[in-house]
Design a protein around this motif. Structure first.
Motif, PDB file in Angstrom:
ATOM      1  N   HIS A 253       0.850  -1.190   0.000  1.00 22.45           N
ATOM      2  CA  HIS A 253       0.000   0.000   0.000  1.00 22.45           C
ATOM      3  C   HIS A 253       0.891   1.248   0.000  1.00 22.45           C
ATOM      4  CE1 HIS A 253      -3.410  -2.610   0.877  1.00 22.45           C
ATOM      5  NE2 HIS A 253      -2.671  -3.184   1.809  1.00 22.45           N
ATOM      6  N   PRO A 254       1.515   1.549  -1.119  1.00 21.39           N
ATOM      7  CA  PRO A 254       2.471   2.667  -1.198  1.00 21.39           C
ATOM      8  C   PRO A 254       1.812   4.013  -0.966  1.00 21.39           C
ATOM      9  CG  PRO A 254       1.952   1.851  -3.387  1.00 21.39           C
ATOM     10  CD  PRO A 254       1.328   0.897  -2.424  1.00 21.39           C
ATOM     11  N   VAL A 255       2.606   4.975  -0.445  1.00 20.50           N
ATOM     12  CA  VAL A 255       2.079   6.316  -0.209  1.00 20.50           C
ATOM     13  C   VAL A 255       1.979   7.111  -1.509  1.00 20.50           C
ATOM     14  CG1 VAL A 255       2.876   6.456   2.186  1.00 20.50           C
ATOM     15  CG2 VAL A 255       4.400   7.180   0.332  1.00 20.50           C
ATOM     16  N   LEU A 256       2.769   6.750  -2.510  1.00 16.85           N
ATOM     17  CA  LEU A 256       2.674   7.371  -3.835  1.00 16.85           C
ATOM     18  C   LEU A 256       2.840   6.256  -4.874  1.00 16.85           C
ATOM     19  CD1 LEU A 256       2.345   9.963  -5.457  1.00 16.85           C
ATOM     20  CD2 LEU A 256       4.829  10.233  -5.452  1.00 16.85           C
ATOM     21  N   PRO A 257       1.746   5.598  -5.228  1.00 20.67           N
ATOM     22  CA  PRO A 257       1.835   4.454  -6.143  1.00 20.67           C
ATOM     23  C   PRO A 257       2.487   4.838  -7.470  1.00 20.67           C
ATOM     24  CG  PRO A 257      -0.346   4.589  -5.136  1.00 20.67           C
ATOM     25  CD  PRO A 257       0.374   5.855  -4.777  1.00 20.67           C
ATOM     26  N   LEU A 258       3.440   4.029  -7.893  1.00 24.98           N
ATOM     27  CA  LEU A 258       4.112   4.303  -9.160  1.00 24.98           C
ATOM     28  C   LEU A 258       3.166   4.137 -10.336  1.00 24.98           C
ATOM     29  CD1 LEU A 258       7.581   2.590  -8.571  1.00 24.98           C
ATOM     30  CD2 LEU A 258       6.880   4.954  -8.129  1.00 24.98           C
ATOM     31  N   SER A 259       2.056   3.422 -10.121  1.00 27.81           N
ATOM     32  CA  SER A 259       1.080   3.263 -11.199  1.00 27.81           C
ATOM     33  C   SER A 259       0.488   4.607 -11.611  1.00 27.81           C
ATOM     34  CB  SER A 259      -0.045   2.323 -10.756  1.00 27.81           C
ATOM     35  OG  SER A 259      -0.709   2.833  -9.599  1.00 27.81           O
ATOM     36  N   LEU A 260       0.414   5.549 -10.672  1.00 32.55           N
ATOM     37  CA  LEU A 260      -0.080   6.878 -11.021  1.00 32.55           C
ATOM     38  C   LEU A 260       0.851   7.562 -12.013  1.00 32.55           C
ATOM     39  CD1 LEU A 260      -1.264   8.269  -7.549  1.00 32.55           C
ATOM     40  CD2 LEU A 260      -2.701   7.512  -9.456  1.00 32.55           C
ATOM     41  N   LEU A 261       2.157   7.380 -11.821  1.00 29.23           N
ATOM     42  CA  LEU A 261       3.121   8.011 -12.709  1.00 29.23           C
ATOM     43  C   LEU A 261       3.167   7.337 -14.071  1.00 29.23           C
ATOM     44  CD1 LEU A 261       6.056   8.623 -10.197  1.00 29.23           C
ATOM     45  CD2 LEU A 261       4.226  10.177 -10.883  1.00 29.23           C
ATOM     46  N   ASP A 382      -9.897  13.507 -11.869  1.00 31.60           N
ATOM     47  CA  ASP A 382     -10.797  12.775 -12.754  1.00 31.60           C
ATOM     48  C   ASP A 382     -10.102  11.626 -13.474  1.00 31.60           C
ATOM     49  OD1 ASP A 382     -13.127  14.097 -12.149  1.00 31.60           O
ATOM     50  OD2 ASP A 382     -12.902  15.596 -13.724  1.00 31.60           O
ATOM     51  N   SER A 383      -8.780  11.571 -13.414  1.00 33.92           N
ATOM     52  CA  SER A 383      -8.033  10.488 -14.057  1.00 33.92           C
ATOM     53  C   SER A 383      -7.659   9.390 -13.071  1.00 33.92           C
ATOM     54  CB  SER A 383      -6.753  11.033 -14.704  1.00 33.92           C
ATOM     55  OG  SER A 383      -7.046  11.999 -15.686  1.00 33.92           O
ATOM     56  N   ALA A 384      -7.638   9.710 -11.771  1.00 28.67           N
ATOM     57  CA  ALA A 384      -7.182   8.752 -10.769  1.00 28.67           C
ATOM     58  C   ALA A 384      -8.286   7.762 -10.408  1.00 28.67           C
ATOM     59  CB  ALA A 384      -6.730   9.495  -9.514  1.00 28.67           C
ATOM     60  N   PRO A 385      -7.930   6.522 -10.101  1.00 29.20           N
ATOM     61  CA  PRO A 385      -8.915   5.571  -9.581  1.00 29.20           C
ATOM     62  C   PRO A 385      -9.498   6.064  -8.261  1.00 29.20           C
ATOM     63  CG  PRO A 385      -6.890   4.455 -10.242  1.00 29.20           C
ATOM     64  CD  PRO A 385      -6.602   5.927 -10.267  1.00 29.20           C
ATOM     65  N   VAL A 386     -10.721   5.642  -7.957  1.00 30.38           N
ATOM     66  CA  VAL A 386     -11.406   6.110  -6.756  1.00 30.38           C
ATOM     67  C   VAL A 386     -10.584   5.837  -5.502  1.00 30.38           C
ATOM     68  CG1 VAL A 386     -13.451   5.797  -5.317  1.00 30.38           C
ATOM     69  CG2 VAL A 386     -13.677   5.874  -7.808  1.00 30.38           C
ATOM     70  N   HIS A 387      -9.995   4.638  -5.408  1.00 34.43           N
ATOM     71  CA  HIS A 387      -9.286   4.266  -4.180  1.00 34.43           C
ATOM     72  C   HIS A 387      -7.935   4.973  -4.048  1.00 34.43           C
ATOM     73  CE1 HIS A 387      -7.500   1.567  -7.177  1.00 34.43           C
ATOM     74  NE2 HIS A 387      -6.462   1.438  -6.359  1.00 34.43           N
ATOM     75  N   PRO A 465     -16.849  10.204 -13.432  1.00 30.07           N
ATOM     76  CA  PRO A 465     -15.539   9.575 -13.484  1.00 30.07           C
ATOM     77  C   PRO A 465     -15.620   8.110 -13.883  1.00 30.07           C
ATOM     78  CG  PRO A 465     -15.789  10.923 -11.514  1.00 30.07           C
ATOM     79  CD  PRO A 465     -17.114  10.859 -12.160  1.00 30.07           C
ATOM     80  N   GLU A 466     -16.661   7.402 -13.402  1.00 27.75           N
ATOM     81  CA  GLU A 466     -16.779   5.999 -13.737  1.00 27.75           C
ATOM     82  C   GLU A 466     -17.017   5.813 -15.235  1.00 27.75           C
ATOM     83  OE1 GLU A 466     -18.153   7.583 -11.234  1.00 27.75           O
ATOM     84  OE2 GLU A 466     -17.021   6.644  -9.620  1.00 27.75           O
ATOM     85  N   GLU A 467     -17.840   6.720 -15.810  1.00 27.16           N
ATOM     86  CA  GLU A 467     -18.081   6.655 -17.241  1.00 27.16           C
ATOM     87  C   GLU A 467     -16.807   6.920 -18.017  1.00 27.16           C
ATOM     88  OE1 GLU A 467     -21.083   9.552 -17.642  1.00 27.16           O
ATOM     89  OE2 GLU A 467     -22.745   8.166 -17.348  1.00 27.16           O
TER      90      GLU A 467
END
Length: 494
Positions: A253-261, A382-387, A465-467
């Motif tokens: 559970h990273p504090v800054l997930p690399l998946s965002l980058l 609006d681009s980030a996943p909800v969680h 966002p889900e759409e």
């Protein structure tokens, strides 16, 4: 939440953001009375830390705030941050020495880090059904820009017409109002996500951010850039960065997930925010220097000049909602206007133009930045996943903080080099200021190049966002700058 509750909650959040940003910059205009009372002999030597302690603490804690908001709920973390901020404010008002004030400013900064980031997560969670999550938070970014612009002026008013301790004590009734309103007005769904925290990752992020800010604060000022102290600090900062990247790649559970980058939209927004942060702080600081040193404008009056930038920010926010430009169009127009404004300021310095022309350039600068500050937050949310909404939002604030530190240090170093190379003359100072503004303009142009590659629909009005996330990732072939409703997310064409 009812519509009335949502409106009151939005106002409370916007007010909280302004409160935090004001306190970040307000001390700079009240330095003289603070030093006279607490340490008239040696206080000047520690003045820089009044701002640095706040910035270090608020920046270092940002990644952890994002994970806390995603794990325990944005409202709970937000109200806790307000409480810490109020505690730090009271302690600052009670300080009896410069050392105490610096330490208490760090406590205040720990709370302010949440005020300037988690508040925007609360705003996003209060969005009405069918809205993009970034709409309200984009307005929060705009208010943050206004607070940044008028902070020095408000501090000057307190310093000139009252007691400097009032700068901190005034936060108490206002903060208590926010807490009371947040408890009884803002109603958000309970959070039931995994509450595991990546404390090693948070610690490494704090170490990297602190090291980078100290390099920027000390390099060329307290220590020469080639000194062993700065070399060791740079090495420690790079090591902490490498360890942080490694930790985030293996943490559950990273504090800054690399998946965002890895998301091109989010990554591009982060880079633009870093560049704009560097250009904005560099312009503000060196314009104040120019007005006071070269044009003989007083401290409080020079701070008032930033009100013209605040005016541009406000007008930009109002116009942006009416024009309904695509995000790409808004970012292109914003960076273009900001680049022209910074170039105009450089020309005003070169020609020794009237102060009225500088005021006009500041309005244009505000118009440009106003299209950037809110829009970038909207794109990321609006681009980030909800969680991952919390870590994505605090991430853009984290990059802005790093940008301001790098910009202030780098442009300040350029001014010093040019000034010294011209023999420390008045003309050398003016030439150095010109070079600084030209470089700031070049930084904005670099942000423009990245913005040009940003493709897609307006993040705030293209459906839920889900759409958006359920749509295609194909690049929209239409290059129109006018808004077209669609459901696929924005991407950066690489």
């Amino acid at each position: 939440m009812t519509n009335l509750q949502r409106k009151i909650g939005t106002l409370l959040c916007l007010f909280t953001i302004v409160l935090a940003i004001l306190d970040q910059n307000i001390v700079s205009s009240a330095v003289v009375p603070i030093v006279k009372e607490l340490d008239p002999q040696h206080g000047v030597e520690h003045v820089a830390w009044l701002v640095a302690a706040f910035a270090l603490a608020s920046t270092a804690i940002l990644p952890l705030y994002g994970r806390l908001a995603d794990s325990f709920g944005a409202k709970t973390v937000w109200l806790s941050a307000v409480a810490v901020f109020l505690l730090g404010s009271v302690l600052c008002g009670m300080a009896q020495s410069m050392a105490q004030l610096i330490a208490f400013r760090a406590v205040q900064g720990l709370g302010a880090g949440g005020l300037m980031s988690v508040t925007m997560v609360v705003l996003a969670n209060m969005a009405e059904p069918g809205e993009g999550r970034g709409g309200n938070a984009g307005m929060g970014g705009l208010f943050a820009g206004v607070g940044m612009a008028v902070g020095p002026f408000v501090g000057g008013l307190f310093a000139d017409h009252g007691n400097w301790r009032g700068i901190f004590y005034v936060n108490v009734p206002l903060g208590l109002l926010v807490i009371a309103g947040g408890l009884f007005v803002i109603k958000l769904p309970p959070v039931t996500r995994n509450t595991a925290l990546d404390l090693p990752g948070a610690g490494l992020a704090a170490a990297f951010a602190s090291g980078l800010l100290l390099v920027c604060e000390w390099g060329g000022q307290r220590y020469p850039w080639t000194s062993p102290a700065i070399a060791a600090l740079i090495a420690a900062t790079l090591v902490s960065l490498a360890l942080f990247v490694w930790r985030e790649s293996v943490a559950a559970h990273p504090v800054l997930p690399l998946s965002l980058l890895r998301d091109r939209t989010i990554r591009g927004s982060y880079v633009i925010q870093l560049l704009i942060g560097a250009a904005m702080i560099g312009t503000m600081i060196h314009l104040m220097l120019y007005l006071q040193v070269t044009r003989g404008v007083s401290s409080s009056s020079s701070g008032l000049y930033l009100a013209f930038m605040a005016l541009g920010l406000t007008l930009s926010g109002m116009a942006g909602n009416r024009l309904r430009l695509t995000t790409r169009a808004a970012l292109i127009l914003g960076t273009s206007a900001a680049a022209v404004a910074v170039g105009a300021i450089a020309l005003c310095v070169h020609l020794d133009a009237s102060l009225l022309a500088i005021r006009g350039a500041l309005v244009l600068l505000g118009l440009g930045f106003g299209q950037l500050i809110g829009r970038l937050i909207m794109v990321v949310q609006d681009s980030a996943p909800v969680h991952q909404l919390g870590v994505a939002t605090t991430g853009i604030r984290f990059f802005q903080s790093l940008g301001t530190a790098i910009g202030a240090a780098a442009l300040g170093s350029v001014l010093t080099r040019v000034y010294e190379s011209r023999g420390g003359s008045a003309n050398g100072f003016v030439t150095g200021i010109e070079v600084v503004f030209l470089l700031a303009g070049a930084i904005v142009l670099l942000a423009l190049l990245i913005a040009v590659r940003l493709r897609g629909a307006d993040a705030s009005t293209g459906g839920t966002p889900e759409e958006k996330r359920s749509g295609s990732n194909d690049i929209e072939p239409d290059r129109s700058w006018i808004h077209v409703k669609r459901t696929d997310p924005e991407v950066i064409q690489s």
